[in-house]
Design an enzyme around this catalytic site. Structure first.
Site, PDB file in Angstrom:
ATOM      1  CG  HIS A   1      -1.730   1.183   1.471  1.00 14.70           C
ATOM      2  ND1 HIS A   1      -3.094   1.205   1.273  1.00 14.70           N
ATOM      3  CD2 HIS A   1      -1.400   2.431   1.895  1.00 14.70           C
ATOM      4  CE1 HIS A   1      -3.560   2.407   1.565  1.00 14.70           C
ATOM      5  NE2 HIS A   1      -2.543   3.179   1.951  1.00 14.70           N
TER       6      HIS A   1
ATOM      7  CE1 TYR B   1      -4.053   9.786   0.518  1.00 14.31           C
ATOM      8  CE2 TYR B   1      -4.123  11.287   2.375  1.00 14.31           C
ATOM      9  CZ  TYR B   1      -4.111  10.006   1.867  1.00 14.31           C
ATOM     10  OH  TYR B   1      -4.158   8.933   2.731  1.00 14.31           O
TER      11      TYR B   1
ATOM     12  CD  GLU C   1      -5.300   5.805   1.654  1.00 18.20           C
ATOM     13  OE1 GLU C   1      -5.441   4.641   2.091  1.00 18.20           O
ATOM     14  OE2 GLU C   1      -4.221   6.399   1.694  1.00 18.20           O
TER      15      GLU C   1
ATOM     16  CG  ASP D   1      -9.417   9.920   6.430  1.00 21.16           C
ATOM     17  OD1 ASP D   1      -8.182  10.018   6.297  1.00 21.16           O
ATOM     18  OD2 ASP D   1     -10.089   8.960   5.987  1.00 21.16           O
TER      19      ASP D   1
ATOM     20  CG  HIS E   1      -7.518   6.357   5.202  1.00 19.20           C
ATOM     21  ND1 HIS E   1      -7.045   7.641   5.345  1.00 19.20           N
ATOM     22  CD2 HIS E   1      -6.439   5.590   4.904  1.00 19.20           C
ATOM     23  CE1 HIS E   1      -5.729   7.648   5.158  1.00 19.20           C
ATOM     24  NE2 HIS E   1      -5.336   6.419   4.895  1.00 19.20           N
TER      25      HIS E   1
END
Lengths: 88, 364
Positions: B179, B194, B203, B276, B281
């Site tokens: 990952h 991101y 992700e 986040d 995520h």
């Protein structure tokens, strides 16, 4: 007065929250002085980076969001104090 | 069934170099690299024009890529360093390429999984390391004290030891290491922003190739694989099997301390949040499940047809920095059609997967 630290992100993507009620601490005046001394208005936006933590810190009327690399100096001290008060 | 694509990638559009690396190349004052340095300088001069043409969304192609110094393509070049519990990088170098395993499991695991990741990308997709140019793979273990995380910092993989209560050391899971390395691959290719849906795709792509690293290493078919990310990362004190399940998002853990795995598996449960980086995520569960559904429909080894479709999409020209789920779905469908024919099993599997997770309507 309440301080809430929320940590999100990280590779795990698990959100954790720690909270402190200042008046319930053994040294509330020290806490209050410390909170008032934080550079709330000096926080700048940080660029998101893969899998790093993001911290949202709230203490009315203040609220800031810090990238992991911004949690230094007094901010790191605050996060550590709040976590310690929660037994972490 | 596709024929795998071993050997070096000979398509220059896959060799994409970010500006900071071009600057480094341009400054090289070594006659061996004179051609590469000249090409880098030329590319930098073109930078502003190309970025204008592409809306500033993509790093550009570096046509001088193959003039870099002689080295056997596809060979690993790994270096593991030990931060010794500090938060300073890179730490003390403890193992270089070819050196034997030592007694520290974190060092050995990092070394082995970097090699497994290189093996997947090279043998299956013809990609030579993170940048496609044989970039050395550097990692640091034992970062920080009880540090519950692993991350790619733009140059190296960094792994914490975990707190021992909730998390074990982050090198324990090959899918975690795959990952992190894939974040590097994404940085050098589509460079997905991101945040929000593009961040969730960033992700998800790391989860997809992290899972494929594990499956490829273990020789597991799609049906045999766990489709878990971070298997073994939780201690025995946690009610959970892993960080995420690609097969069934939202089912990886349900614990008194951590709560329930919040990942959605379809757009009907998409999470709007400011945390986040916009839930990167969390909502990654949706494209994760789409990939699983494609692999399940096609059967066999997921790194073959499904992996190749996702890889070509990531490294092709169909994505921009801010691509959302719909754009990614359309790009994977176009790639599947290009590779395997319109209306073929792979194309249909991709379309059906995106319909199942609610990204496509079925009328596209």
């Amino acid at each position: 007065m309440k301080v809430i630290v929320s940590r999100s992100g990280g590779m795990a993507g698990i959100r954790l929250t720690w909270e402190v009620r200042v008046e319930e601490q053994p040294d509330p005046a020290t806490w209050a002085d410390f909170l008032n001394s934080l550079p709330w208005d000096d926080v700048t936006d940080s660029e998101a980076a893969p899998d790093r933590f993001a911290y949202r810190i709230r203490c009315a009327p203040h609220e800031v969001v810090l990238g992991e690399t911004q949690v230094n100096g007094p901010w790191r001290d605050l996060v550590n104090r709040v976590r310690a008060a929660n037994g972490m | 069934m596709d024929t795998p694509h071993p050997g070096p990638d000979l398509h220059p559009h896959c060799t994409i170099v970010p500006p900071y690396l071009l600057v480094r190349l341009a400054k090289l004052d070594d006659p061996r690299f004179a051609q590469a340095a000249a090409a880098a300088r030329e590319s930098l001069l073109r930078d502003s024009q190309i970025r204008q043409l592409r809306g500033g969304e993509h790093p550009f192609t570096y046509s001088g890529a193959r003039t870099l110094p002689a080295r056997t393509p596809g060979e690993s070049d790994r270096t593991i360093s030990d931060a010794g519990g500090q938060e300073r990088l890179p730490g003390r170098r403890v193992r270089a390429e070819g050196q034997p395993a030592g007694s520290d499991p974190a060092v050995n695991e990092a070394y082995d999984s970097l090699g497994a990741t290189q093996a997947l990308f090279w043998t299956q997709f013809g990609r030579d390391s993170i940048d496609g140019l044989g970039l050395p793979m550097d990692a640091t273990v034992h970062y920080g004290k009880q540090y519950d995380n692993a991350f790619w910092d733009g140059e190296r993989m960094v792994f914490g030891d975990g707190d021992g209560q909730v998390f074990n050391r982050f090198t324990i899971s090959p899918s975690v290491i795959g990952h992190e390395l894939t974040h590097g691959v994404t940085q050098f290719t589509a460079n997905l922003q991101y945040e929000g849906q593009s961040g969730a795709l960033n992700e998800s792509i790391s989860d997809v190739f992290g899972a494929l690293v594990e499956q490829h290493t273990r020789g597991q078919s799609s049906a045999e694989a766990s489709w878990l990310i971070g298997d073994g990362l939780f201690t025995d004190q946690v009610e959970g099997v892993a960080l995420r399940s690609m097969k069934a998002p939202g089912t990886a853990y349900n614990d008194d301390v951590l709560g329930k795995d919040p990942q959605p598996g379809s757009m009907a449960d998409y999470i709007e949040t400011d945390d986040d980086n916009g839930g990167v995520h969390l909502n990654s569960g949706i494209p994760n499940r789409a990939f699983y559904l494609v692999a399940d429909a096609l059967g066999g080894n997921a790194w073959e047809r499904p992996g190749r479709i996702w890889y070509n999409t990531l490294t092709g020209t169909g994505l921009g920095r801010e691509s959302d789920f719909a754009a990614f779905a359309a790009a994977t469908a176009a790639t599947a059609a290009q590779l395997h024919g319109i209306g073929g099993a792979a194309h249909n599997a991709v379309l059906q997967a995106w319909v199942t997770v609610g990204v496509m309507t079925g009328r596209e």
